[in-house]
Design a protein around this motif. Structure first.
Motif, PDB file in Angstrom:
ATOM      1  N   GLN A  71     -44.633 -54.023  16.329  1.00  0.00           N
ATOM      2  CA  GLN A  71     -44.333 -53.858  14.905  1.00  0.00           C
ATOM      3  C   GLN A  71     -44.282 -52.383  14.514  1.00  0.00           C
ATOM      4  OE1 GLN A  71     -47.340 -56.183  12.975  1.00  0.00           O
ATOM      5  NE2 GLN A  71     -46.426 -58.171  13.539  1.00  0.00           N
ATOM      6  N   ALA A  72     -45.193 -51.580  15.115  1.00  0.00           N
ATOM      7  CA  ALA A  72     -45.165 -50.146  14.812  1.00  0.00           C
ATOM      8  C   ALA A  72     -43.882 -49.515  15.317  1.00  0.00           C
ATOM      9  CB  ALA A  72     -46.385 -49.465  15.438  1.00  0.00           C
ATOM     10  N   LYS A  73     -43.473 -49.873  16.553  1.00  0.00           N
ATOM     11  CA  LYS A  73     -42.222 -49.326  17.088  1.00  0.00           C
ATOM     12  C   LYS A  73     -41.018 -49.810  16.297  1.00  0.00           C
ATOM     13  CE  LYS A  73     -43.717 -48.562  21.860  1.00  0.00           C
ATOM     14  NZ  LYS A  73     -43.468 -48.873  23.288  1.00  0.00           N
ATOM     15  N   THR A  74     -41.031 -51.089  15.917  1.00  0.00           N
ATOM     16  CA  THR A  74     -39.925 -51.620  15.110  1.00  0.00           C
ATOM     17  C   THR A  74     -39.834 -50.903  13.774  1.00  0.00           C
ATOM     18  OG1 THR A  74     -40.203 -53.782  16.164  1.00  0.00           O
ATOM     19  CG2 THR A  74     -38.969 -53.712  14.104  1.00  0.00           C
ATOM     20  N   GLN A  75     -40.986 -50.647  13.138  1.00  0.00           N
ATOM     21  CA  GLN A  75     -40.993 -49.923  11.868  1.00  0.00           C
ATOM     22  C   GLN A  75     -40.466 -48.498  12.042  1.00  0.00           C
ATOM     23  OE1 GLN A  75     -44.818 -49.803  10.034  1.00  0.00           O
ATOM     24  NE2 GLN A  75     -44.085 -48.905   8.108  1.00  0.00           N
ATOM     25  N   SER A  76     -40.887 -47.842  13.139  1.00  0.00           N
ATOM     26  CA  SER A  76     -40.397 -46.483  13.393  1.00  0.00           C
ATOM     27  C   SER A  76     -38.897 -46.486  13.646  1.00  0.00           C
ATOM     28  CB  SER A  76     -41.126 -45.885  14.602  1.00  0.00           C
ATOM     29  OG  SER A  76     -42.521 -45.804  14.368  1.00  0.00           O
ATOM     30  N   ALA A  77     -38.432 -47.468  14.446  1.00  0.00           N
ATOM     31  CA  ALA A  77     -36.999 -47.551  14.715  1.00  0.00           C
ATOM     32  C   ALA A  77     -36.219 -47.845  13.431  1.00  0.00           C
ATOM     33  CB  ALA A  77     -36.734 -48.637  15.757  1.00  0.00           C
ATOM     34  N   THR A  78     -36.772 -48.668  12.550  1.00  0.00           N
ATOM     35  CA  THR A  78     -36.104 -48.957  11.280  1.00  0.00           C
ATOM     36  C   THR A  78     -35.999 -47.714  10.411  1.00  0.00           C
ATOM     37  OG1 THR A  78     -36.964 -51.220  11.364  1.00  0.00           O
ATOM     38  CG2 THR A  78     -36.190 -50.414   9.237  1.00  0.00           C
ATOM     39  N   ILE A  79     -37.079 -46.923  10.374  1.00  0.00           N
ATOM     40  CA  ILE A  79     -37.054 -45.674   9.585  1.00  0.00           C
ATOM     41  C   ILE A  79     -36.005 -44.721  10.135  1.00  0.00           C
ATOM     42  CG2 ILE A  79     -38.396 -43.636   8.979  1.00  0.00           C
ATOM     43  CD1 ILE A  79     -40.882 -45.441   8.943  1.00  0.00           C
ATOM     44  N   VAL A  80     -35.967 -44.566  11.483  1.00  0.00           N
ATOM     45  CA  VAL A  80     -34.978 -43.655  12.084  1.00  0.00           C
ATOM     46  C   VAL A  80     -33.568 -44.165  11.840  1.00  0.00           C
ATOM     47  CG1 VAL A  80     -34.161 -42.716  14.280  1.00  0.00           C
ATOM     48  CG2 VAL A  80     -36.613 -42.825  13.817  1.00  0.00           C
ATOM     49  N   ALA A  81     -33.360 -45.482  11.986  1.00  0.00           N
ATOM     50  CA  ALA A  81     -32.023 -46.038  11.761  1.00  0.00           C
ATOM     51  C   ALA A  81     -31.587 -45.839  10.308  1.00  0.00           C
ATOM     52  CB  ALA A  81     -32.014 -47.519  12.131  1.00  0.00           C
ATOM     53  N   ASN A  82     -32.497 -46.065   9.369  1.00  0.00           N
ATOM     54  CA  ASN A  82     -32.157 -45.841   7.954  1.00  0.00           C
ATOM     55  C   ASN A  82     -31.826 -44.375   7.693  1.00  0.00           C
ATOM     56  OD1 ASN A  82     -32.569 -48.546   7.345  1.00  0.00           O
ATOM     57  ND2 ASN A  82     -34.750 -48.245   6.849  1.00  0.00           N
ATOM     58  N   ASP A  83     -32.578 -43.492   8.349  1.00  0.00           N
ATOM     59  CA  ASP A  83     -32.281 -42.066   8.181  1.00  0.00           C
ATOM     60  C   ASP A  83     -30.901 -41.727   8.730  1.00  0.00           C
ATOM     61  OD1 ASP A  83     -33.214 -39.263   7.576  1.00  0.00           O
ATOM     62  OD2 ASP A  83     -32.884 -39.069   9.738  1.00  0.00           O
ATOM     63  N   PHE A  84     -30.567 -42.285   9.901  1.00  0.00           N
ATOM     64  CA  PHE A  84     -29.238 -42.040  10.471  1.00  0.00           C
ATOM     65  C   PHE A  84     -28.134 -42.613   9.573  1.00  0.00           C
ATOM     66  CE2 PHE A  84     -30.895 -41.757  15.101  1.00  0.00           C
ATOM     67  CZ  PHE A  84     -31.213 -40.423  14.891  1.00  0.00           C
ATOM     68  N   ARG A  85     -28.389 -43.803   9.006  1.00  0.00           N
ATOM     69  CA  ARG A  85     -27.386 -44.384   8.105  1.00  0.00           C
ATOM     70  C   ARG A  85     -27.201 -43.512   6.876  1.00  0.00           C
ATOM     71  NH1 ARG A  85     -30.507 -49.101   9.264  1.00  0.00           N
ATOM     72  NH2 ARG A  85     -29.463 -50.467  10.798  1.00  0.00           N
ATOM     73  N   GLN A  86     -28.303 -43.011   6.329  1.00  0.00           N
ATOM     74  CA  GLN A  86     -28.206 -42.145   5.147  1.00  0.00           C
ATOM     75  C   GLN A  86     -27.459 -40.854   5.481  1.00  0.00           C
ATOM     76  OE1 GLN A  86     -31.984 -41.226   3.381  1.00  0.00           O
ATOM     77  NE2 GLN A  86     -31.116 -39.977   1.728  1.00  0.00           N
ATOM     78  N   LYS A  87     -27.761 -40.275   6.653  1.00  0.00           N
ATOM     79  CA  LYS A  87     -27.054 -39.055   7.052  1.00  0.00           C
ATOM     80  C   LYS A  87     -25.580 -39.329   7.291  1.00  0.00           C
ATOM     81  CE  LYS A  87     -30.943 -36.597   9.147  1.00  0.00           C
ATOM     82  NZ  LYS A  87     -31.500 -36.019  10.389  1.00  0.00           N
ATOM     83  N   ALA A  88     -25.276 -40.481   7.906  1.00  0.00           N
ATOM     84  CA  ALA A  88     -23.870 -40.821   8.128  1.00  0.00           C
ATOM     85  C   ALA A  88     -23.149 -40.992   6.795  1.00  0.00           C
ATOM     86  CB  ALA A  88     -23.764 -42.100   8.971  1.00  0.00           C
ATOM     87  N   SER A  89     -23.806 -41.640   5.813  1.00  0.00           N
ATOM     88  CA  SER A  89     -23.201 -41.791   4.490  1.00  0.00           C
ATOM     89  C   SER A  89     -22.972 -40.438   3.834  1.00  0.00           C
ATOM     90  CB  SER A  89     -24.096 -42.673   3.626  1.00  0.00           C
ATOM     91  OG  SER A  89     -23.575 -42.782   2.317  1.00  0.00           O
ATOM     92  N   GLU A  90     -23.971 -39.528   3.977  1.00  0.00           N
ATOM     93  CA  GLU A  90     -23.795 -38.188   3.406  1.00  0.00           C
ATOM     94  C   GLU A  90     -22.670 -37.429   4.103  1.00  0.00           C
ATOM     95  OE1 GLU A  90     -27.571 -36.372   3.757  1.00  0.00           O
ATOM     96  OE2 GLU A  90     -28.530 -37.571   2.173  1.00  0.00           O
ATOM     97  N   TYR A  91     -22.595 -37.552   5.425  1.00  0.00           N
ATOM     98  CA  TYR A  91     -21.507 -36.877   6.154  1.00  0.00           C
ATOM     99  C   TYR A  91     -20.139 -37.437   5.742  1.00  0.00           C
ATOM    100  CZ  TYR A  91     -25.043 -34.811   9.206  1.00  0.00           C
ATOM    101  OH  TYR A  91     -26.095 -34.099   9.701  1.00  0.00           O
ATOM    102  N   ARG A  92     -20.062 -38.784   5.548  1.00  0.00           N
ATOM    103  CA  ARG A  92     -18.785 -39.363   5.120  1.00  0.00           C
ATOM    104  C   ARG A  92     -18.415 -38.881   3.723  1.00  0.00           C
ATOM    105  NH1 ARG A  92     -20.728 -44.006   7.984  1.00  0.00           N
ATOM    106  NH2 ARG A  92     -21.747 -44.763   6.093  1.00  0.00           N
ATOM    107  N   SER A  93     -19.436 -38.813   2.837  1.00  0.00           N
ATOM    108  CA  SER A  93     -19.163 -38.320   1.480  1.00  0.00           C
ATOM    109  C   SER A  93     -18.705 -36.865   1.514  1.00  0.00           C
ATOM    110  CB  SER A  93     -20.415 -38.461   0.617  1.00  0.00           C
ATOM    111  OG  SER A  93     -20.812 -39.805   0.523  1.00  0.00           O
ATOM    112  N   GLN A  94     -19.385 -36.060   2.332  1.00  0.00           N
ATOM    113  CA  GLN A  94     -18.992 -34.652   2.429  1.00  0.00           C
ATOM    114  C   GLN A  94     -17.610 -34.510   3.043  1.00  0.00           C
ATOM    115  OE1 GLN A  94     -21.767 -32.302   4.610  1.00  0.00           O
ATOM    116  NE2 GLN A  94     -20.817 -30.351   4.093  1.00  0.00           N
ATOM    117  N   ALA A  95     -17.304 -35.348   4.065  1.00  0.00           N
ATOM    118  CA  ALA A  95     -15.970 -35.297   4.667  1.00  0.00           C
ATOM    119  C   ALA A  95     -14.901 -35.679   3.655  1.00  0.00           C
ATOM    120  CB  ALA A  95     -15.921 -36.230   5.878  1.00  0.00           C
ATOM    121  N   ALA A  96     -15.193 -36.713   2.836  1.00  0.00           N
ATOM    122  CA  ALA A  96     -14.218 -37.110   1.812  1.00  0.00           C
ATOM    123  C   ALA A  96     -14.028 -35.982   0.794  1.00  0.00           C
ATOM    124  CB  ALA A  96     -14.691 -38.384   1.130  1.00  0.00           C
TER     125      ALA A  96
END
Length: 306
Positions: A71-96
């Motif tokens: 559960q701890a690893k899953t929570q950590s992986a979820t936090i990292v994945a959410n961070d990557f999704r947020q960064k990808a969204s920001e990069y897409r917004s900046q690219a647009a």
């Protein structure tokens, strides 16, 4: 996905249900519920049923530790994945936004010449290769300087490794040469085993004979010593002393022989009682002196031998 997949638990025939005396066993019902819920969620995720296993404190404790860690690893992986999704969204917004700006100034990729596009792609690839975030000349210079430093360090390490490899090769050649020499020496020693064994056997035979002779000689020495003790032998009459006394005797004989010859010559003279008496007295004195000298010589010989 969790750390436990289907089939990783090999259960006995009992089911995953608390026994009747679970209240007296001291098990934590909350921990059991957590483990059961976690197992159900993990096996449902792969479309399998939870296998049966033995309900013991050890198994529950082990599964609870695995569940907590998972559960701890899953929570950590979820936090990292959410961070990557947020960064990808920001990069897409900046690219647009950047694309919109480029469209306003007429610098969209579709309107640029092919050579400009290819140059831009090369520039972007070089920037990615140099790990820089912009295309400023200073950034390229810093990256190139860092790359040059790393290249120098790599060349130094390569030279060092080559030197070490050369030394190791030299050591290996010397070791091979020594090994060859040792093998040749070993072969020679193995060839010399048979002659050496024969020589050792000969020496052992001679040693046995010499040992037998030694015992024989010691026995003879003891017998001779007993004989000498029985006949009254002493060091004063040893061979050296006897030889010395014989030499002194010969010297005395040489000295007394003229006197004896003179006495014999007197026997041929006509008898004169007075002269004969004087001559006899003179010879007696000379004879007494010779005996005294002989006794002194013998005493000195005995004293030196002691």
């Amino acid at each position: 996905m969790s750390d436990i997949s289907g089939g990783s638990i090999h259960p006995p025939s009992t089911t995953f249900e608390p026994s009747k005396n679970s209240g007296s066993s001291g098990f934590d019902a909350g921990r059991i519920a957590e483990v059961k819920a976690w197992l159900v969620s993990q096996f449902d995720a792969v479309g399998k049923d939870v296998p049966d296993f033995e309900y013991t404190p050890r198994s529950i404790a082990h599964l609870h530790n695995i569940a907590t860690l998972s559960q701890a690893k899953t929570q950590s992986a979820t936090i990292v994945a959410n961070d990557f999704r947020q960064k990808a969204s920001e990069y897409r917004s900046q690219a647009a936004r950047i694309r919109e700006i480029l469209e306003h100034v007429g610098l969209v990729q579709e309107s640029l010449p092919s050579n400009v596009v290819s140059s831009s792609q090369v520039l972007a690839n070089v920037a990615n290769l140099l790990n820089i975030r912009d295309t400023e000349l200073s950034s390229f210079l810093v990256a190139m300087a860092d790359l040059s430093l790393r290249k120098t360090a790599v060349e130094e390490k390569r030279a060092k490794v080559q030197q070490e490899s050369k030394e190791l090769l030299d050591y290996t050649r010397k070791a091979i040469a020594r090994l060859t020499y040792l093998k040749r020496t070993l072969g020679q020693l193995e060839d010399d085993i048979a002659p050496c064994e024969a020589q050792m056997e000969h020496w052992n035979t001679n040693l046995a004979i010499m040992d037998s002779k030694e015992r024989q000689y010691l026995l003879q020495y003891s017998n001779y010593k007993a004989i000498l003790n029985r006949v009254g032998y002493s060091p004063e009459i040893s061979h050296g002393v006897l030889v010395e006394m014989a030499e002194h005797r010969k010297e005395l004989e040489k000295k007394t022989k003229p006197i004896l010859d003179t006495l014999r010559s007197y026997q041929d003279l006509p008898p004169d009682k007075a002269l004969a008496a004087l001559a006899i007295e003179d010879k007696k004195l000379q004879y007494a002196a010779a005996e005294k000298h002989l006794e002194d010589v013998l005493q000195s010989a005995f004293a030196s031998s002691e």
